[in-house]
Write a protein that holds these residues in place. Structure first.
Motif, short mmCIF file in Angstrom:
data_model
loop_
_atom_site.label_atom_id
_atom_site.label_comp_id
_atom_site.label_asym_id
_atom_site.label_seq_id
_atom_site.Cartn_x
_atom_site.Cartn_y
_atom_site.Cartn_z
N ILE A 148 8.69 10.09 -0.23
CA ILE A 148 9.95 10.44 -0.87
C ILE A 148 11.00 10.66 0.22
CG2 ILE A 148 11.16 12.06 -2.37
CD1 ILE A 148 9.01 10.55 -3.83
N LEU A 149 12.06 9.88 0.18
CA LEU A 149 13.11 10.00 1.19
C LEU A 149 14.00 11.21 0.92
CD1 LEU A 149 14.30 6.28 1.47
CD2 LEU A 149 12.90 7.54 3.12
N ASP A 150 14.52 11.80 1.98
CA ASP A 150 15.57 12.80 1.84
C ASP A 150 16.62 12.53 2.91
OD1 ASP A 150 15.34 14.88 4.21
OD2 ASP A 150 13.28 14.49 3.56
N TYR A 151 17.86 12.86 2.59
CA TYR A 151 18.97 12.49 3.47
C TYR A 151 18.84 13.10 4.86
CZ TYR A 151 21.47 10.43 -0.46
OH TYR A 151 21.82 9.63 -1.51
N LYS A 192 0.83 -1.21 0.00
CA LYS A 192 0.00 0.00 0.00
C LYS A 192 0.86 1.26 0.00
CE LYS A 192 -3.74 2.33 2.50
NZ LYS A 192 -4.68 2.27 3.65
N ILE A 193 2.04 1.17 0.64
CA ILE A 193 2.93 2.32 0.77
C ILE A 193 4.23 2.03 0.04
CG2 ILE A 193 4.14 3.83 2.40
CD1 ILE A 193 2.05 2.95 4.52
N VAL A 194 4.68 2.99 -0.77
CA VAL A 194 5.92 2.84 -1.54
C VAL A 194 6.88 3.96 -1.15
CG1 VAL A 194 6.97 2.74 -3.83
CG2 VAL A 194 4.70 1.74 -3.44
N VAL A 195 8.11 3.57 -0.84
CA VAL A 195 9.11 4.49 -0.30
C VAL A 195 10.34 4.49 -1.20
CG1 VAL A 195 10.52 5.04 1.73
CG2 VAL A 195 8.30 3.89 2.02
N GLY A 196 10.97 5.65 -1.37
CA GLY A 196 12.20 5.67 -2.14
C GLY A 196 12.67 7.09 -2.41
N TRP A 197 13.86 7.19 -2.99
CA TRP A 197 14.38 8.49 -3.41
C TRP A 197 13.60 8.96 -4.63
CZ3 TRP A 197 17.19 9.89 0.49
CH2 TRP A 197 17.89 8.93 1.21
N LYS A 198 13.51 10.26 -4.82
CA LYS A 198 12.65 10.82 -5.87
C LYS A 198 13.00 10.27 -7.25
CE LYS A 198 10.76 15.16 -7.61
NZ LYS A 198 10.77 14.73 -9.01
#
Length: 221
Positions: free
Chosen positions: A51-54, A28-34
């Protein structure tokens, strides 16, 4: 529920494995760098996207793993999680262990695989080092020297700076080498490129700004 760490390939979305695709569809949830999320937007419709950020990476990962107690989570990882992202993967493993959440790694195609195919090289005759790590890289640089001293081809993912390949070349030259180098950028993207150097000095003197999607083949002979 499960946290999937999915290797999505080096660039071209067609390198995503069927197993990886099914895990994404099951989450249901997708995570990652842009940059990674953008590549797969056509199959992410209806998903909650993170969207991950450092700067906030650790806090974000803790939050999404907490949600995995009720939902499957897909964390999209460039290339293959086991090739050049050990610190990131270990961070997720530790968070999942603390929260008693199952984690499953789904392998993907790495730029390493693509480079070997393009150069006609075999894993038996190479050594691999990634400098996509945080902290001191001295030991990793020495590993490159050892690979070359063994007569093998050193495949290196340089630091993600625009002069990453030049930094590697300078280190090797300062240690008495001046060998041939092939530098690939953005493998499997439409704008992928190859720059070939007859010696390290040529690379050191190249003012080209490399992308962070770069991999090098350094030849001992």
């Amino acid at each position: 529920m499960v946290v999937y760490i999915i290797g999505v390939g080096p660039g071209d979305p067609e390198y995503l494995t069927l197993k990886g695709y099914k895990a994404i569809k099951d989450s249901k949830i997708v995570v990652g760098w842009k940059g990674v999320i953008d590549r797969f937007s056509p199959i992410l419709e209806g998903k909650e996207i993170v969207i991950l950020d450092y700067k906030n990476e650790l806090e974000q990962l803790n939050q999404v793993v907490e949600k995995a107690k009720g939902e499957n989570i897909a964390i999209l990882n460039h290339g293959d999680p086991s090739v050049s992202d050990s610190q990131f993967v270990e961070k997720i493993r530790n968070i999942c262990a603390d929260k008693n959440v199952k984690v499953t790694i789904i392998s993907g195609v790495s730029s390493l695989n693509v480079l070997l195919a393009k150069l006609g090289l075999d894993m038996n005759f190479i050594g691999f080092v990634t400098l996509h790590v945080r902290g001191d890289i001295s030991d990793y640089l020495r590993n490159i020297l050892q690979i070359l001293e063994m007569g093998r081809v050193a495949i290196v993912i340089p630091e993600p700076y625009n002069d990453g390949p030049q930094r590697v070349a300078k280190y090797l030259y300062q240690n008495g080498l001046n060998c041939r180098v092939a530098v690939f950028e953005k493998l499997t993207y439409e704008n992928e490129s190859l720059r070939y150097y007859d010696n390290l000095i040529s690379l050191i003197n190249d003012s080209h700004n490399f992308s962070d999607l770069t991999i090098m083949a350094i030849f001992s002979k």
